[in-house]
Design an enzyme around this catalytic site. Sequence first.
Site, PDB file in Angstrom:
ATOM      1  N   HIS A   1       0.844  -1.209   0.000  1.00  0.00           N
ATOM      2  CA  HIS A   1       0.000   0.000   0.000  1.00  0.00           C
ATOM      3  C   HIS A   1       0.878   1.258   0.000  1.00  0.00           C
ATOM      4  O   HIS A   1       0.649   2.182  -0.791  1.00  0.00           O
ATOM      5  CB  HIS A   1      -0.905  -0.013   1.240  1.00  0.00           C
ATOM      6  CG  HIS A   1      -1.590   1.287   1.508  1.00  0.00           C
ATOM      7  ND1 HIS A   1      -2.860   1.559   1.082  1.00  0.00           N
ATOM      8  CD2 HIS A   1      -1.158   2.412   2.153  1.00  0.00           C
ATOM      9  CE1 HIS A   1      -3.192   2.783   1.458  1.00  0.00           C
ATOM     10  NE2 HIS A   1      -2.173   3.321   2.102  1.00  0.00           N
ATOM     11  N   GLU A   2       1.874   1.283   0.873  1.00  0.00           N
ATOM     12  CA  GLU A   2       2.764   2.449   0.944  1.00  0.00           C
ATOM     13  C   GLU A   2       3.553   2.616  -0.352  1.00  0.00           C
ATOM     14  O   GLU A   2       3.786   3.737  -0.812  1.00  0.00           O
ATOM     15  CB  GLU A   2       3.721   2.307   2.127  1.00  0.00           C
ATOM     16  CG  GLU A   2       3.037   2.252   3.491  1.00  0.00           C
ATOM     17  CD  GLU A   2       2.189   3.475   3.773  1.00  0.00           C
ATOM     18  OE1 GLU A   2       2.519   4.566   3.265  1.00  0.00           O
ATOM     19  OE2 GLU A   2       1.185   3.348   4.483  1.00  0.00           O
TER      20      GLU A   2
ATOM     21  N   HIS B   1       1.637   4.444  -3.076  1.00  0.00           N
ATOM     22  CA  HIS B   1       1.715   5.905  -3.039  1.00  0.00           C
ATOM     23  C   HIS B   1       2.925   6.397  -3.829  1.00  0.00           C
ATOM     24  O   HIS B   1       2.846   7.393  -4.561  1.00  0.00           O
ATOM     25  CB  HIS B   1       1.830   6.393  -1.588  1.00  0.00           C
ATOM     26  CG  HIS B   1       0.561   6.284  -0.809  1.00  0.00           C
ATOM     27  ND1 HIS B   1      -0.626   6.844  -1.220  1.00  0.00           N
ATOM     28  CD2 HIS B   1       0.291   5.666   0.371  1.00  0.00           C
ATOM     29  CE1 HIS B   1      -1.570   6.598  -0.336  1.00  0.00           C
ATOM     30  NE2 HIS B   1      -1.041   5.872   0.637  1.00  0.00           N
TER      31      HIS B   1
ATOM     32  N   GLU C   1      -5.707   7.117  -1.072  1.00  0.00           N
ATOM     33  CA  GLU C   1      -5.564   5.948  -0.203  1.00  0.00           C
ATOM     34  C   GLU C   1      -6.289   4.735  -0.795  1.00  0.00           C
ATOM     35  O   GLU C   1      -5.781   3.611  -0.721  1.00  0.00           O
ATOM     36  CB  GLU C   1      -6.109   6.264   1.197  1.00  0.00           C
ATOM     37  CG  GLU C   1      -5.320   7.304   1.958  1.00  0.00           C
ATOM     38  CD  GLU C   1      -3.896   6.873   2.262  1.00  0.00           C
ATOM     39  OE1 GLU C   1      -3.635   5.654   2.316  1.00  0.00           O
ATOM     40  OE2 GLU C   1      -3.043   7.752   2.446  1.00  0.00           O
TER      41      GLU C   1
END
Length: 419
Positions: free
Chosen positions: A277-278, A281, A357
Amino acid sequence: MRKWLTGSIFLYFIYGLFMYWYLFVFSGSGVPAPYTGTSADPATFMSGRELLLSQEYSTIKNFLYFVTVPFEWFLFFVLLITGISRKMQEWSDATTRFFSLQSAIYFFWLSIFVTVLSFPVEWLGYRISKAYNITTQSFPAWMKDQVIDFWVNYALMTVIVIVLYWLIKRFEKRWWLYAWLLSIPFSMFLMFVQPVLIDPLYNDFYPLKNKELEEKILAMASEAEIPAEHVYEVNMSEKTNALNAYVTGIGSNSRIVLWDTTLNRLSDDEILFIMAHEMGHYVMKHIYIGIAGYLLASLVGLFFIHLLMRLMIKHFGTLLKIRSIKELTAFPLFLILIGVLTFASSPIANTVARYQEKSADMYAIEMTNNHEAAVSSFQELSKAGLSDVNPPTLVKLFRYTHPTMLERIVYLEEHGEKE
């Protein structure tokens, strides 16, 4: 002055009553009927006690947030209307003839005033978090962080105040534009040095001890074309039971960071989903999009602050004890306006952040293809932080930079059903 002070206290009291009614009486708890009994329903992954504590803690925390946001504005207003801000400027002017030192002295007294009067509220937030076992930090350790916060903020803000008022004195009509232009390299510099200079003041960072897990994370980073050579672990268990992981910094100072609480509580598969997930970004360049959005918003904001300050000083200068925008005395008015504009625009900024997100969540599930780990990681995050999976609308609009846990689990489940 008495009428304005009485009126502002009355309005603040009415606002507090409204927020109490909205959060404690009007807003219901739980999830919509269609999701009862699903993996998004906290009743399926929290014990009865955890469910009760999460509802209590979330409501109290949200109430404290909404009543403290305007409290600082009120303090700045009191500084102005009582003439204390002008007295602070007179003290600083009498101490030295150098403007940079006058600015530093003035802002020191301003910081002390706000810090002392805000301390009971900060302490209350600490005690509540401690009572619900979110914070594990001792009071001396918490105070140490407060002192570090004070001096770091004072150092950075003193530089800003000196430069800002030099620009206002030199370019009264265009200061906002030049201030914005200077804020670009300043913001980039702070983002570059934060991982190596500022963050270590608060916590100890060291290479991830679990080398097998580090290899898996770095392999994912390589697949995502992220130039990372190490994964860092930070000792947060001394301060909190909450979980977190993030990618920070820009350029050569970029860091992948895992809290040790996350490492202790989540499985490797769950950690890999969070790391993916990070990385999402980074891959989707959200940090640069965020910087561009911040710069655009700050340009518009500074322009409006310029107009509003001139207008308010013209009509209410006598009441606020301000004769000119060039005076240090006017700085609390600047802080009030920037606070109000930031708060008012937060629903827009949060909406953009929630979209990013969600995009990062979808990137992570495509990379890991592990829906079970994705859902369980969000469940564990909710349990560890006593999060409300389905917060009231106003809370979501003004506080949530991430989709609610209900939304995140539901769209992950829907994605899994499509496959």
